[in-house]
Design a protein around this motif. Sequence first.
Motif, short mmCIF file in Angstrom:
data_model
loop_
_atom_site.label_atom_id
_atom_site.label_comp_id
_atom_site.label_asym_id
_atom_site.label_seq_id
_atom_site.Cartn_x
_atom_site.Cartn_y
_atom_site.Cartn_z
N ARG A 218 -45.63 3.79 -35.94
CA ARG A 218 -44.91 5.04 -36.20
C ARG A 218 -43.41 4.77 -36.15
NH1 ARG A 218 -49.50 6.31 -33.27
NH2 ARG A 218 -50.77 8.00 -34.16
N ALA A 219 -42.66 5.68 -36.76
CA ALA A 219 -41.21 5.54 -36.77
C ALA A 219 -40.64 5.48 -35.36
CB ALA A 219 -40.58 6.69 -37.56
N ALA A 220 -41.24 6.25 -34.43
CA ALA A 220 -40.74 6.28 -33.06
C ALA A 220 -40.83 4.91 -32.39
CB ALA A 220 -41.51 7.32 -32.25
N ASP A 221 -41.75 4.05 -32.85
CA ASP A 221 -41.90 2.72 -32.26
C ASP A 221 -40.67 1.84 -32.51
OD1 ASP A 221 -44.46 3.39 -31.39
OD2 ASP A 221 -45.39 2.72 -33.26
N TYR A 222 -39.94 2.14 -33.56
CA TYR A 222 -38.75 1.35 -33.90
C TYR A 222 -37.46 1.97 -33.36
CZ TYR A 222 -41.64 -1.06 -37.41
OH TYR A 222 -42.61 -1.80 -38.04
N LEU A 223 -37.50 3.26 -33.06
CA LEU A 223 -36.25 3.99 -32.83
C LEU A 223 -35.48 3.52 -31.60
CD1 LEU A 223 -36.97 7.65 -33.94
CD2 LEU A 223 -35.12 6.17 -34.69
N ARG A 224 -36.15 3.27 -30.49
CA ARG A 224 -35.42 2.85 -29.29
C ARG A 224 -34.61 1.59 -29.56
NH1 ARG A 224 -35.24 3.58 -23.87
NH2 ARG A 224 -36.76 5.29 -23.98
N ARG A 225 -35.22 0.62 -30.24
CA ARG A 225 -34.50 -0.63 -30.53
C ARG A 225 -33.39 -0.40 -31.54
NH1 ARG A 225 -36.10 -4.50 -34.13
NH2 ARG A 225 -38.13 -3.51 -34.29
N PHE A 226 -33.67 0.39 -32.61
CA PHE A 226 -32.64 0.66 -33.60
C PHE A 226 -31.44 1.37 -32.97
CE2 PHE A 226 -35.55 0.75 -37.62
CZ PHE A 226 -35.79 -0.60 -37.45
N GLY A 233 -25.98 6.38 -27.20
CA GLY A 233 -26.21 6.73 -25.82
C GLY A 233 -27.60 7.29 -25.61
N ASN A 234 -27.91 7.59 -24.36
CA ASN A 234 -29.25 8.07 -24.01
C ASN A 234 -29.55 9.41 -24.69
OD1 ASN A 234 -31.67 7.73 -22.60
ND2 ASN A 234 -31.00 9.13 -21.00
N GLN A 235 -28.56 10.28 -24.81
CA GLN A 235 -28.77 11.59 -25.42
C GLN A 235 -29.10 11.46 -26.90
OE1 GLN A 235 -25.53 14.30 -24.77
NE2 GLN A 235 -26.48 15.98 -25.90
N GLU A 236 -28.35 10.62 -27.62
CA GLU A 236 -28.61 10.43 -29.05
C GLU A 236 -29.97 9.78 -29.27
OE1 GLU A 236 -25.81 9.52 -27.59
OE2 GLU A 236 -24.29 10.84 -28.50
N MET A 237 -30.34 8.86 -28.37
CA MET A 237 -31.63 8.18 -28.51
C MET A 237 -32.78 9.18 -28.35
SD MET A 237 -33.02 4.87 -26.35
CE MET A 237 -31.54 3.95 -26.76
N ARG A 238 -32.65 10.08 -27.39
CA ARG A 238 -33.69 11.09 -27.21
C ARG A 238 -33.76 12.04 -28.40
NH1 ARG A 238 -32.73 12.78 -20.83
NH2 ARG A 238 -33.60 10.86 -19.93
N ALA A 239 -32.61 12.37 -28.97
CA ALA A 239 -32.60 13.25 -30.14
C ALA A 239 -33.30 12.58 -31.32
CB ALA A 239 -31.16 13.61 -30.52
N ALA A 240 -33.08 11.28 -31.49
CA ALA A 240 -33.73 10.55 -32.58
C ALA A 240 -35.24 10.49 -32.37
CB ALA A 240 -33.15 9.13 -32.66
N GLN A 241 -35.69 10.25 -31.14
CA GLN A 241 -37.12 10.18 -30.88
C GLN A 241 -37.79 11.54 -31.05
OE1 GLN A 241 -36.93 8.32 -26.94
NE2 GLN A 241 -37.75 6.44 -27.81
N SER A 259 -38.37 2.47 -42.46
CA SER A 259 -37.40 3.16 -43.32
C SER A 259 -37.08 4.54 -42.76
CB SER A 259 -37.96 3.30 -44.74
OG SER A 259 -38.29 2.04 -45.29
N ILE A 260 -38.11 5.24 -42.28
CA ILE A 260 -37.89 6.56 -41.68
C ILE A 260 -37.05 6.43 -40.41
CG2 ILE A 260 -39.05 8.50 -40.58
CD1 ILE A 260 -41.40 8.05 -42.47
N ALA A 261 -37.35 5.43 -39.59
CA ALA A 261 -36.60 5.23 -38.35
C ALA A 261 -35.13 4.93 -38.65
CB ALA A 261 -37.22 4.10 -37.54
N THR A 285 -30.57 -2.46 -38.39
CA THR A 285 -32.01 -2.22 -38.49
C THR A 285 -32.74 -3.22 -39.38
OG1 THR A 285 -31.73 -0.69 -40.36
CG2 THR A 285 -31.63 0.24 -38.13
N GLY A 286 -32.02 -3.89 -40.26
CA GLY A 286 -32.66 -4.82 -41.19
C GLY A 286 -33.28 -4.13 -42.39
N VAL A 287 -33.04 -2.81 -42.55
CA VAL A 287 -33.56 -2.06 -43.69
C VAL A 287 -32.46 -1.99 -44.76
CG1 VAL A 287 -34.52 0.14 -44.46
CG2 VAL A 287 -35.02 -0.71 -42.17
N ALA A 288 -32.83 -2.18 -46.01
CA ALA A 288 -31.84 -2.21 -47.10
C ALA A 288 -31.10 -0.88 -47.20
CB ALA A 288 -32.53 -2.53 -48.42
N GLU A 289 -29.83 -0.95 -47.61
CA GLU A 289 -29.01 0.26 -47.72
C GLU A 289 -29.62 1.27 -48.68
OE1 GLU A 289 -24.76 -0.28 -48.25
OE2 GLU A 289 -24.92 -2.35 -47.54
N VAL A 290 -30.09 0.80 -49.83
CA VAL A 290 -30.65 1.73 -50.82
C VAL A 290 -31.89 2.42 -50.27
CG1 VAL A 290 -32.02 -0.09 -51.92
CG2 VAL A 290 -31.38 1.95 -53.22
N THR A 291 -32.68 1.71 -49.47
CA THR A 291 -33.88 2.30 -48.87
C THR A 291 -33.49 3.38 -47.87
OG1 THR A 291 -35.05 0.20 -49.14
CG2 THR A 291 -36.00 1.79 -47.62
#
Length: 309
Positions: A218-226, A233-241, A259-261, A285-291
């Motif tokens: 799932r996208a959430a699996d990548y978000l903490r590392r991204f 910060g911790n607040q932005e990370m929680r908002a993303a998750q 790509s979603i993450a 993130t290693g994801v292409a800009e266009v993606t």
Amino acid sequence: MADELLFCPDCHRATEVVLDHSSGDTICTECALVLDAHFVDEGSEWRSFADDGGGEDRDPSRVGGPNDPFLSNAPLVTRIAFSPGPQKAHAAADALPRMRGGAGADPEQSLVEAFRAISDMADRLGLVGTIRDGAKDVYKKLEDAKACPRGRKRDVFYAACLYVACRNDGKPRTYKELATVTRAGAAAKKEIGRMTTLIKKVLGEGAGQKVLDIGVVRAADYLRRFCSQLGMGNQEMRAAQEAARRLEAGLDVRRNPESIAAAISYMVVQRAGSAKTVKDVSMATGVAEVTIKEAHKDLTPHAEMLFAA
């Protein structure tokens, strides 16, 4: 120590902590705040005599590392062999065998080399020990099944073992990330995908039993590392998750989870007023800009729902 709960002044609640044995720091697993420094390890002191000289070049290692649970660790032994000697004058001398001592070849040498390469790749990717050991376990099962490829594709196969171990541990990495530690670089990502399919066939479907527990990424699996790589910060990370959770629950976006993450990470830095660009997010993130731009375009109409207070 990892299961212990301590009060974190940054999170304002009791959180799980982990002990960094290299620095002796007790660290909050939620926000990475150092709660206690210079913890004294009272375990046994092991000593290596590889280099007993003084100075900065002295080898500080401890007995060369622990026993590997995936190897038999059988010690080198002296094998006695004999062959008929030349004719002697006395019969008693003829009866004596010609003895020769020597250290036999290690039958697990190929495993040792593979495990060393897997450990090196894991270190370069910053993977934890459980993932490294999981990849070793996968490789050993394949070696026992006589399914390990030989030749120049061995490093790609090691990367595929790490991919499976990351998935099993709930900390997935993309094929592109794993390809960066192979000799072929990013061009090896398709080959890693083919090797992963082979692993699943041999140890899973082909064996008729559930040996692997890869699950759904799932996208959430990548978000903490991204988010961490983008310096959030911790607040932005929680908002993303939370945005990823709402997306999974209420929308059907047909895009890869990485790509979603990456797109959600870009939306968070934009909402936070950060100066980071799509290029910065792509590099982190290693994801292409266009993606990222295409996924961001798909998610923008739903921004209020994803980030509602």
